[in-house]
Scaffold this motif. Sequence first.
Motif, PDB file in Angstrom:
ATOM      1  N   GLN A 680      -7.515   4.346 -12.432  1.00  0.00           N
ATOM      2  CA  GLN A 680      -8.152   4.760 -11.619  1.00  0.00           C
ATOM      3  C   GLN A 680      -8.051   6.764 -11.565  1.00  0.00           C
ATOM      4  OE1 GLN A 680      -8.375   2.177 -11.538  1.00  0.00           O
ATOM      5  NE2 GLN A 680      -9.572   1.182 -12.975  1.00  0.00           N
ATOM      6  N   GLY A 681      -6.351   6.573 -11.959  1.00  0.00           N
ATOM      7  CA  GLY A 681      -6.049   8.260 -11.075  1.00  0.00           C
ATOM      8  C   GLY A 681      -5.661   8.059  -9.518  1.00  0.00           C
ATOM      9  N   VAL A 682      -5.594   6.829  -8.991  1.00  0.00           N
ATOM     10  CA  VAL A 682      -5.707   6.541  -7.186  1.00  0.00           C
ATOM     11  C   VAL A 682      -4.201   5.655  -6.922  1.00  0.00           C
ATOM     12  CG1 VAL A 682      -6.409   5.628  -5.509  1.00  0.00           C
ATOM     13  CG2 VAL A 682      -8.276   5.634  -7.064  1.00  0.00           C
ATOM     14  N   PRO A 683      -3.666   7.209  -6.199  1.00  0.00           N
ATOM     15  CA  PRO A 683      -2.299   6.630  -5.497  1.00  0.00           C
ATOM     16  C   PRO A 683      -2.002   4.958  -4.736  1.00  0.00           C
ATOM     17  CG  PRO A 683      -3.068   8.562  -4.367  1.00  0.00           C
ATOM     18  CD  PRO A 683      -3.851   7.950  -5.187  1.00  0.00           C
ATOM     19  N   THR A 684      -1.147   4.538  -4.855  1.00  0.00           N
ATOM     20  CA  THR A 684      -0.775   3.448  -3.854  1.00  0.00           C
ATOM     21  C   THR A 684       0.465   4.380  -3.447  1.00  0.00           C
ATOM     22  OG1 THR A 684      -1.667   2.074  -4.959  1.00  0.00           O
ATOM     23  CG2 THR A 684       0.185   1.596  -3.245  1.00  0.00           C
ATOM     24  N   PHE A 685       0.641   4.537  -1.915  1.00  0.00           N
ATOM     25  CA  PHE A 685       1.775   5.019  -1.498  1.00  0.00           C
ATOM     26  C   PHE A 685       2.731   3.299  -1.339  1.00  0.00           C
ATOM     27  CE2 PHE A 685       0.843   9.507  -1.544  1.00  0.00           C
ATOM     28  CZ  PHE A 685      -0.858   9.232  -1.124  1.00  0.00           C
ATOM     29  N   ILE A 694       5.514  -2.250   2.260  1.00  0.00           N
ATOM     30  CA  ILE A 694       3.891  -1.844   2.402  1.00  0.00           C
ATOM     31  C   ILE A 694       3.769  -1.293   1.336  1.00  0.00           C
ATOM     32  CG2 ILE A 694       2.959  -0.883   4.031  1.00  0.00           C
ATOM     33  CD1 ILE A 694       6.707  -1.050   4.912  1.00  0.00           C
ATOM     34  N   GLU A 695       2.477  -2.072   0.674  1.00  0.00           N
ATOM     35  CA  GLU A 695       1.591  -0.941  -0.376  1.00  0.00           C
ATOM     36  C   GLU A 695       0.636   0.172   0.195  1.00  0.00           C
ATOM     37  OE1 GLU A 695       3.434  -3.148  -3.711  1.00  0.00           O
ATOM     38  OE2 GLU A 695       1.278  -3.449  -3.995  1.00  0.00           O
ATOM     39  N   ASP A 696      -0.165   1.352   0.234  1.00  0.00           N
ATOM     40  CA  ASP A 696      -0.660   1.651   1.303  1.00  0.00           C
ATOM     41  C   ASP A 696      -1.699   2.291   0.096  1.00  0.00           C
ATOM     42  OD1 ASP A 696      -0.909   3.457   3.740  1.00  0.00           O
ATOM     43  OD2 ASP A 696      -2.515   2.683   3.301  1.00  0.00           O
ATOM     44  N   ARG A 697      -3.149   1.705  -0.102  1.00  0.00           N
ATOM     45  CA  ARG A 697      -3.713   2.236  -1.431  1.00  0.00           C
ATOM     46  C   ARG A 697      -4.696   3.177  -0.261  1.00  0.00           C
ATOM     47  NH1 ARG A 697      -7.969   1.379  -5.189  1.00  0.00           N
ATOM     48  NH2 ARG A 697      -7.306   1.997  -6.648  1.00  0.00           N
ATOM     49  N   LEU A 698      -5.479   4.202  -1.157  1.00  0.00           N
ATOM     50  CA  LEU A 698      -6.410   4.775  -0.075  1.00  0.00           C
ATOM     51  C   LEU A 698      -7.681   5.759  -1.013  1.00  0.00           C
ATOM     52  CD1 LEU A 698      -3.972   5.582   2.215  1.00  0.00           C
ATOM     53  CD2 LEU A 698      -6.048   6.104   3.864  1.00  0.00           C
TER      54      LEU A 698
END
Length: 789
Positions: A680-685, A694-698
């Motif tokens: 979907q093009g959403v990054p997970t930092f 830690i995986e941080d998805r916004l």
Amino acid sequence: MVNSLSAAPKSAPFVSGFDRFGRHAELTPEISGSLLVSELSCDACHPGDRPDLQAKRGPILEGIGNRLQRKWVQQFISSPQSMKPGTTMPDVLHGLSKEKTQSAIKALTAFLMSQQQPFPTIKATGANPVPYEFWNKGNISRGRDLYHKIGCVACHEPDPDYEPGETKISPNDKLLAQLDPEEIKELGLAAQVRPVNSVPHPDLAAKYTPQALTFFLLNPEQTRSAGRMPQLKLAAVEAADIAAYLLRNQKSVPATADNRDAAALIIAGRKLFIEFKCVNCHRVDDLRPMFSAQPMVQLKANAAASCYHNPKAAMPAYPLDEQQQAAITAVLAEVSQDPRPSREALLAIHLLQFNCYACHERDKRGGVGFNRKPYFETVGHVDLGDEGRIPPTLTGIGFKLQKDWLSKVLQGKGDIRPHMQARMPLFPSRQIAVLPNQFENVDRKVERSEEEVFPEHEQLAPAGRIMLETGCIQCHPIRGESMPGVVGTDLGEVTERVHPQWFHDFLLDPASLKPRTRMPTFFPDGKSQNKAVLKGDVEQQIASIWAYLKAGDKQPLPAKILAEKAKNYELVPDKKPIILRTFMDEAGTHAIAVGFPQKVHIAFDAEQVRPALAWKGRFLDAQGTWFIRFAPPADPLGKSVVQFPAGPPVALLKQKQQAWPISKPGESTLEFRGYRVDKQGVPTFLYRDQGIDIEDRLEATQQQTLKRRLTIKPGANASAATQLWFRGLAGKTLKAVNPTTMQNETGLRVTVPEAFAKAAQVRTHDQITDWIIPLPLTGNTTIEVTYQW
């Protein structure tokens, strides 16, 4: 990646060029022998005047007393090869009795450890911050990345557990990987796939303190004046990071030893230092050599006793293997006839001495080893092929580069490849000052002046501006300006860098001068494809490009670049998110801005490892980021800007009332590890804190809120008794809207699941109130957070 090749005995001195080429009959015997004679410092005792045989000599020992650890120095004197496999230091005590050996070791150690010298003061600049006692603040993870990316592994062993980034393998290397050993041998490609042995490290943890190794990495020339270990243009904090990585197995930081010895013992050691001829190779205490052996030209290759064959008690003993002995025997037989090496041979020897072949290929010799290529990457993994990540060939470099520019490159002032992770090393100027002349003398077979190559070219500059638009600006910046997405070498100073004849020949037929280049030819079969400019005259068209580039800012930028600059560069997310690396006031110089089609956007600070900003409406204008040098930080174009809490989002606290950590480069335990993008093009930092991943998805929602999903993955060493906290919200005041939602004075509301909300704590520290939520470390945990404002 483990190096499988070990042709040389472990006790034999390791000389990179000999090990890689001489052992495989890829050097003439004379060049192999000359290389060994220089690297073993034979003419430090056996005087001679041949430039190819000049002694490398050993490290400068002034200040050794506070640079190296006493025990290591003592053991190294006792057995150089066992303490540093591959060392070129001979055994000078081999002829002594056991009792005299121990006495000499004790005295020599006392003398050397009495050599005290303060470490230099490093002045901070904007580009080189120098924190207090920076050598004690190295970050192992950052140092590991630097060690594997900037070029250290061209010479030294990579960590077998380190995974280089995803790099596209060239078609040529793919083919080589598919061939079996017999096919490779039949095709004469064995040298291209043969693993390259590493320059061995000693036991660094036993040898150095963090301070000593950090200062050595900052300026190797201070102790290694021969330049075999070059500078890699490290900032102070970078040197500390690499030192921390190299000393990662050091159980505790060594205390500064009391190196005071009896004056009589120091005097005895000083006397032995001269007597054992150590002073012939090492500079210390203003001592001067008192001994010279037979001149080089008088040495007999078949002597019954020598430093490398049946050495007598007074001789240094070099544990050479049979191949090394044969090479030195060959060159000694040649030296007795006193011939002079050819210009080509002398240049090759200098390149071998400085191990230039570890990175650069010249005349089908050397280049980055097949087993080392994966570690050479571009910044951001931009695909520019091998040309963008592998150091350039030196074949014909004296024909290509002007001598003054080549000198600038060797002085560390000619970097033109910012897209390349590997750095061009900086060697001592007095050691490499001869190289520009040597390259020019060997490579410039025919010398033609600019006027001869491009007669009357000045008036052609306007036509050159048009010619550049036919393909050049699609890959190259001009004077720091470029089309969107262009990454390549800037052509703005090319007329100061390259010879006119090379420029002419390269444009006419790029592949003839640079095999497998990505540079296309614009003049196939010597004919122009653009008949509208200068009537299609190839010679005039090439001359016009040279004329335009030489005119510099006297000529306007190409029209297409100007047109792109004039456009409105507002980024408007449509079907998918847009991700832009930029500078922002609140998100810093490592900001990663993410614009969502739902018109809610965020900026992630990759340096302090935290979401920094969120806003609604319009996203960003990219013109400053793409086109303007020293542009002011990008500002959100939208409205309703809110800031996330300062400091790291998660932290391990020993006590619940402990102050929340402050994110400072070099001091935070958080390590940013990049981001991945889903379909979907959403990054997970991705980041890590003391072994906890830690995986941080916004992502934005249709209701113009932000949905955040934090996934915690404790490592094997994470203690279940340690408490990890997530900082849900902070502010001057906090108000509970309902059992699962908290709001601060700016109107930012944060909602978490009920199970997490029940365990949350509200606390005040230094006039800041926090809403902190404990996260278990007994297994993977995911917490979903909603932000609205």
